[in-house]
Design an enzyme around this catalytic site. Structure first.
Site, mmCIF file in Angstrom:
data_model
loop_
_atom_site.group_PDB
_atom_site.id
_atom_site.type_symbol
_atom_site.label_atom_id
_atom_site.label_comp_id
_atom_site.label_asym_id
_atom_site.label_seq_id
_atom_site.Cartn_x
_atom_site.Cartn_y
_atom_site.Cartn_z
ATOM 1 N N ARG A 149 30.928 42.512 34.798
ATOM 2 C CA ARG A 149 31.368 42.002 36.098
ATOM 3 C C ARG A 149 30.386 40.909 36.540
ATOM 4 O O ARG A 149 29.166 41.047 36.343
ATOM 5 C CB ARG A 149 31.383 43.111 37.161
ATOM 6 N N GLU B 171 35.973 35.231 41.585
ATOM 7 C CA GLU B 171 37.018 34.782 40.654
ATOM 8 C C GLU B 171 38.282 34.450 41.434
ATOM 9 O O GLU B 171 38.569 35.109 42.431
ATOM 10 C CB GLU B 171 37.308 35.883 39.634
ATOM 11 N N HIS C 10 38.441 35.888 32.606
ATOM 12 C CA HIS C 10 38.533 37.353 32.678
ATOM 13 C C HIS C 10 39.665 37.895 31.780
ATOM 14 O O HIS C 10 40.624 38.493 32.266
ATOM 15 C CB HIS C 10 38.753 37.799 34.140
#
Ligand code: NAP
Length: 323
Positions: A236, A265, A284
């Site tokens: 993360r 993000e 991601h």
């Protein structure tokens, strides 16, 4: 009963849920559900099928008086206020295991791509800069036999270590607790974070996002790393002080970084990381293989079905509320 799905899912997943409840599904595959629509839909929701882009906080739970189960299509659950859900007796499901190998593959793809400057080399051809073979043209860094430091030797960390063994790498790891069986099986050595940072050529972040891991890698930690070190983060973005990482990359204190996750993000092309050559950036996609995403969605649906039937969830984050 009604389930709310916060992102467009394949028909087979909707059909599975529709066998036991009505389904509201946000129709867009790429854009997250708006906060307003989420709150509105929660008013009569019995189940919530969510993902990493939704913030499921106290406000959302307050808007959902009937909620019986929350299920996220991810292994990480830092976007959900699990403590608050637990206080309300709501089980929270997630999807570990099925994504382990896919994320370990992508972690290694990032490591190799960053070490061998794969993305930069492709741009070199596209920009018509390739005039001839050159003795030191686009030279990268050796992976075989190098030292790999894994921060967070869990399911995915072990998957990365298994792959590293095939490349003859020396493996170091740090966790809060030792994993002696993994040490024996993977010939990995347990060490303190600072020692891991000082000794590793490649540092891979795979610890979950928690209060303890927030910005656990910052200016001090980057300064401890070898000058040739490459940092990979597939866990993360919040585990890293991004501004400090950018400074270390610019100063050449860090050779490169391969990142699948970011503090906030999505990132845009004007993000400072996008201006650097020594990074490989991905949106991601750690678990993004077709098979894995379908399995994750199926498990997320099965967690919901179990919750609606008052049965134990197959994969639960807060087992203290499981029946
Ligand atoms: P896991 O099996 O729970 O492994 C996490 C490991 O981190 C555990 O071994 C844990 O060991 C260690 N850890 C926890 N807190 C730590 C700390 N403060 N310092 C050092 N180590 C610590 O989880 P997993 O399935 O491998 O997944 C790991 C993470 O990857 C997830 O939480 C998620 O955020 C991320 N992920 C990202 C993607 C992606 O798309 N990029 C996909 C899947 C998962 P101890 O408890 O002994 O410390």
């Amino acid at each position: 009963m009604k389930a709310v799905i916060t992102r467009k899912m394949p028909d087979s997943i909707v059909a599975l849920l529709a066998e036991c409840c009505d389904v509201y599904m946000w129709p867009d595959e790429h854009e997250p559900i708006s906060r307003h629509m989420l709150m509105e839909q929660m008013a009569d929701a019995d189940a919530l099928f969510t993902n990493v882009t939704d913030r499921i906080d106290r406000e959302v739970l307050d808007a959902a008086p009937r909620l019986k189960v929350i299920s996220t299509m991810a292994v990480g659950f830092n976007n959900i206020d699990v403590a608050e859900a637990t206080r309300r007796g709501i089980p929270v499901g997630h999807t570990p295991e099925v994504l382990t190998e896919a994320v370990a593959d992508l972690t290694f793809a990032l490591l190799l791509a960053t070490a061998r400057r794969v993305v930069e080399a492709m741009a070199f051809i596209r920009e018509d800069k390739w005039k001839a073979w050159g003795p030191m043209l686009l030279t990268g860094q050796t992976v075989h036999g190098a030292t790999l430091g894994i921060i967070g030797m869990g399911r995915i960390g072990e998957g990365v270590a298994r792959r590293a063994r095939g490349l003859g790498m020396n493996i170091l790891y740090c966790n809060r607790s030792r994993k002696e069986a993994a040490e024996r099986a993977l010939e990995a050595a347990y060490c303190h974070l600072d020692e891991l940072l000082k000794r590793s050529d490649y540092v891979v972040m795979l610890a979950p996002s928690t209060k303890e891991t927030t910005r656990m890698i910052g200016a001090r930690e980057f300064s401890l790393m070898k000058p040739n070190a490459i940092f990979i983060n597939t866990a993360r973005g919040t585990n890293v002080d991004e501004a400090a990482m950018i400074e270390a990359l610019k100063a050449g204190q860090l050779r490169g970084a391969g990142l699948d996750v970011f503090e906030t993000e999505p990132i845009r092309p004007d993000h400072p990381l996008c201006a650097l050559d020594n990074v490989v950036l991905l949106p991601h996609i750690g678990s993004a293989t077709v098979e894995t995403r379908l399995k994750m969605a199926e498990i997320a649906a099965l967690n919901i079905i179990a919750g609606l039937k008052n049965e134990p969830l197959p994969y639960i984050v807060n087992p203290e509320v499981n029946v």
